[in-house]
Write an enzyme that holds these catalytic residues in place. Structure first.
Site, PDB file in Angstrom:
ATOM      1  N   TYR A 466      -9.112  35.013   0.152  1.00  0.00           N
ATOM      2  CA  TYR A 466     -10.226  35.389  -0.717  1.00  0.00           C
ATOM      3  C   TYR A 466      -9.856  36.435  -1.760  1.00  0.00           C
ATOM      4  O   TYR A 466     -10.617  37.356  -2.011  1.00  0.00           O
ATOM      5  CB  TYR A 466     -11.417  35.881   0.121  1.00  0.00           C
ATOM      6  CG  TYR A 466     -11.561  35.217   1.465  1.00  0.00           C
ATOM      7  CD1 TYR A 466     -11.416  33.834   1.602  1.00  0.00           C
ATOM      8  CD2 TYR A 466     -11.844  35.955   2.606  1.00  0.00           C
ATOM      9  CE1 TYR A 466     -11.540  33.215   2.838  1.00  0.00           C
ATOM     10  CE2 TYR A 466     -11.979  35.345   3.848  1.00  0.00           C
ATOM     11  CZ  TYR A 466     -11.824  33.972   3.959  1.00  0.00           C
ATOM     12  OH  TYR A 466     -11.952  33.371   5.181  1.00  0.00           O
ATOM     13  N   HIS A 467      -8.719  36.246  -2.422  1.00  0.00           N
ATOM     14  CA  HIS A 467      -8.286  37.188  -3.449  1.00  0.00           C
ATOM     15  C   HIS A 467      -7.978  36.467  -4.767  1.00  0.00           C
ATOM     16  O   HIS A 467      -6.902  36.643  -5.339  1.00  0.00           O
ATOM     17  CB  HIS A 467      -7.034  37.944  -2.980  1.00  0.00           C
ATOM     18  CG  HIS A 467      -7.218  38.720  -1.716  1.00  0.00           C
ATOM     19  ND1 HIS A 467      -6.171  39.036  -0.872  1.00  0.00           N
ATOM     20  CD2 HIS A 467      -8.324  39.250  -1.156  1.00  0.00           C
ATOM     21  CE1 HIS A 467      -6.628  39.723   0.160  1.00  0.00           C
ATOM     22  NE2 HIS A 467      -7.934  39.872   0.005  1.00  0.00           N
ATOM     23  N   PRO A 468      -8.894  35.671  -5.313  1.00  0.00           N
ATOM     24  CA  PRO A 468      -8.599  34.953  -6.552  1.00  0.00           C
ATOM     25  C   PRO A 468      -8.526  35.895  -7.754  1.00  0.00           C
ATOM     26  O   PRO A 468      -9.359  36.776  -7.918  1.00  0.00           O
ATOM     27  CB  PRO A 468      -9.772  33.981  -6.691  1.00  0.00           C
ATOM     28  CG  PRO A 468     -10.886  34.639  -5.953  1.00  0.00           C
ATOM     29  CD  PRO A 468     -10.244  35.365  -4.802  1.00  0.00           C
TER      30      PRO A 468
END
Length: 531
Positions: A466-468
């Site tokens: 969850y680190h776009p």
């Protein structure tokens, strides 16, 4: 059409920081527009509540990747926070600045003024961390604490890392990241400390700040190459608002490029394919998508009590009572307990893999359901992926999610680093200190041994963490979307201030970097206004 000096699209991490800083002296009228609601659930404030919020459509946009061959045609969940506070409402609260070399690499890639010496003061400005030294901030709006809970199995894991020759590192955010220890989290006295508590609540009563929640931004209002405002939908009505100075896009790495393309700004082929008139050709919009890809290795535990058993029945009732009486216990835990930042090769100057250790294991990771029997997990993530993907609209409807194609594991360096990281994790668990607590390896299992077998495990089970970032990257070349002052290249009156401007991945969880970008971006906006 209502007039404001600044309109902020997106009430997440960056949007709340800008709302505070731009309205602080009362000089400018500021409007913050957020599609979600105010954060009213009790689970937002309980750290362990992330497991419920992650699967709640009220707080999570629920994006998913497109099926891709690199991961055997799987779709992978990409949670993004929805509501005032954004992803700081639902994330694991882990705080990691990254490495100094990350930001120096940004500068070398064309983001002048974003080297570590230039960004470190903004980390210090936002931090309130009593446990740090001179390199840390201790008077900022964001409370940080080291994970307070200690367990025999987590201490044993740290001892096993030491037996393997790894270092102890009590503060991985002070400029030297390598080593093992307990994570730092964005909490205060056992409660989640979201960006709302840190920045927005203190600004809410200002007369020059307006907040519109439940308001979905549909498109920008363009006059030639100048953005003059935006249109949002609320209670079934379309409302237009005008920005006399600038419109600031803080929708994140997924929805900021989506909004630009819906407004006719981006790759001409993508925009025309959806029947949208082209307003400004900018090929890099939606390109350079980068995210952390991780595997989860699990072991069946023994001779100890793990979160699997502690989160059920009478033990859980005791933990709930302890939390409400003392703000302690397992309800204060997020997604990581013990950290490890390791080098998988002696030739590397800095760590290339991050570990997330917790004495728990999922029976169903997608639904956040824990095993009934004792277990432990090590999440393994490569820190600086070289694989690049894209995010583009697949419909002219603003309510349809974009097509997310991460292209995970495309680069050979990503595959090698991840496999070596998993092998090293197994080696650490095999040290004497852990033998009392480990029954057997569940995933991937001892039968997985060759490089190809490890890689196949990653392709079959790996997930984003969850680190776009990167889809409106800043730089000075033709493919850059924003310049180093975060202005969209070739346009006036509009900037991007969120994770999408990051040209390269930072070494660790990204929320700290997003906060820094917003603090520095706010300074740039105010400096340019005064000039």
């Amino acid at each position: 059409m209502a007039d404001y000096d600044y309109i902020i699209a997106g009430g997440g991490t960056a949007g709340c920081i800008l709302a505070n800083r731009l309205s602080a002296d009362g000089r400018y009228r500021v409007l913050l527009v957020e599609a979600g609601q105010d954060a009213s659930s009790m689970w937002v404030h309980i750290p362990a509540g992330f497991s419920k919020l992650m699967v709640n459509p009220r707080f999570n946009w629920g994006f998913q990747t497109e099926p891709e061959e690199n991961v055997h045609g799987r779709t992978i969940a990409v949670p993004r926070g929805k509501g005032l506070g954004g992803s700081t409402l639902i994330n694991g609260m882990i705080y990691v600045r990254g490495q100094a070399q990350d930001y120096d690499a940004w500068q070398a890639a064309g983001a002048q003024g974003w080297g570590y010496d230039q960004v470190e003061p903004y980390f210090c400005k936002l931090e309130n961390y009593a446990g740090g030294g001179e390199a840390r901030g201790n008077n900022g709006p964001m409370h940080l604490e080291q994970v307070a809970e200690r367990f025999p199995i987590s201490d044993a894991f740290l001892q096993a890392a030491k037996e393997d020759g790894q270092r102890w590192n009590d503060d991985y955010n002070d400029g030297d990241q390598e080593g093992f220890g307990y994570y730092q989290v964005v909490q205060h006295k056992g409660r989640r400390w979201s960006i709302v508590e840190g920045y927005l609540n203190s600004a809410r009563q200002r007369k020059n700040l307006s907040i519109e929640s439940n308001a979905h931004v549909l498109r920008l209002i363009l006059e030639g190459k100048r953005c003059v405002g935006l249109v949002y939908r609320k209670d079934g009505q379309e409302i237009s608002v005008k920005a006399k100075r600038e419109t600031l896009l803080c929708l994140g790495a997924i929805q900021t490029p989506q909004l630009l393309e819906l407004s006719g700004v981006g790759d001409p082929d993508v925009i025309r394919a959806q029947g949208i008139p082209l307003a400004h050709g900018l090929e890099g919009v939606g390109a350079n998508y980068i995210d952390h890809f991780a595997t989860r290795m699990n072991w069946r535990a023994q001779n100890t009590t793990t979160l699997n058993e502690m989160s059920r029945g009478l033990p859980l009732a005791c933990q709930v009572a302890r939390y409400y009486l003392q703000r302690k216990g397992i309800l204060t835990l997020g997604t990581g307990l013990v950290h490890g930042f390791v080098k998988t090769s002696e030739q590397l100057q800095t760590p290339d893999v991050q570990y997330f250790f917790v004495h728990a294991s999922y029976a169903n990771a997608a639904n956040r359901v824990l095993d009934k029997e004792p277990g432990m997990t090590i999440g393994v993530a490569q820190l600086r992926p070289e694989s690049r993907g894209t995010i583009h609209i697949k419909s002219p409807n603003p309510l349809d999610g974009p097509a997310i194609r991460p292209n995970f594991l495309d680069a050979a360096a990503d595959r090698e680093s991840l496999v070596k990281g998993m092998q090293l994790a197994r080696r650490i668990v095999g040290q004497p200190a852990m033998q009392r607590y480990v029954s057997y390896e569940m995933n991937p299992g001892k039968e997985v041994d060759t490089f190809d077998e490890w890689l196949e495990f990653a392709r079959q089970t790996g997930q984003t963490i969850y680190h776009p970032i990167g889809t409106c990257r800043m730089g000075n070349d033709d493919k850059a979307v924003t310049d180093p002052r975060l202005r969209i290249r070739g346009m006036d009156g509009v900037r991007v201030v969120d994770a999408s401007v990051m040209p390269l991945m930072v070494s660790g969880n990204t929320q700290a970097a997003v906060m820094m970008v917003a603090e520095k971006g706010a300074d740039m906006i105010l400096q340019d206004a005064q000039a």
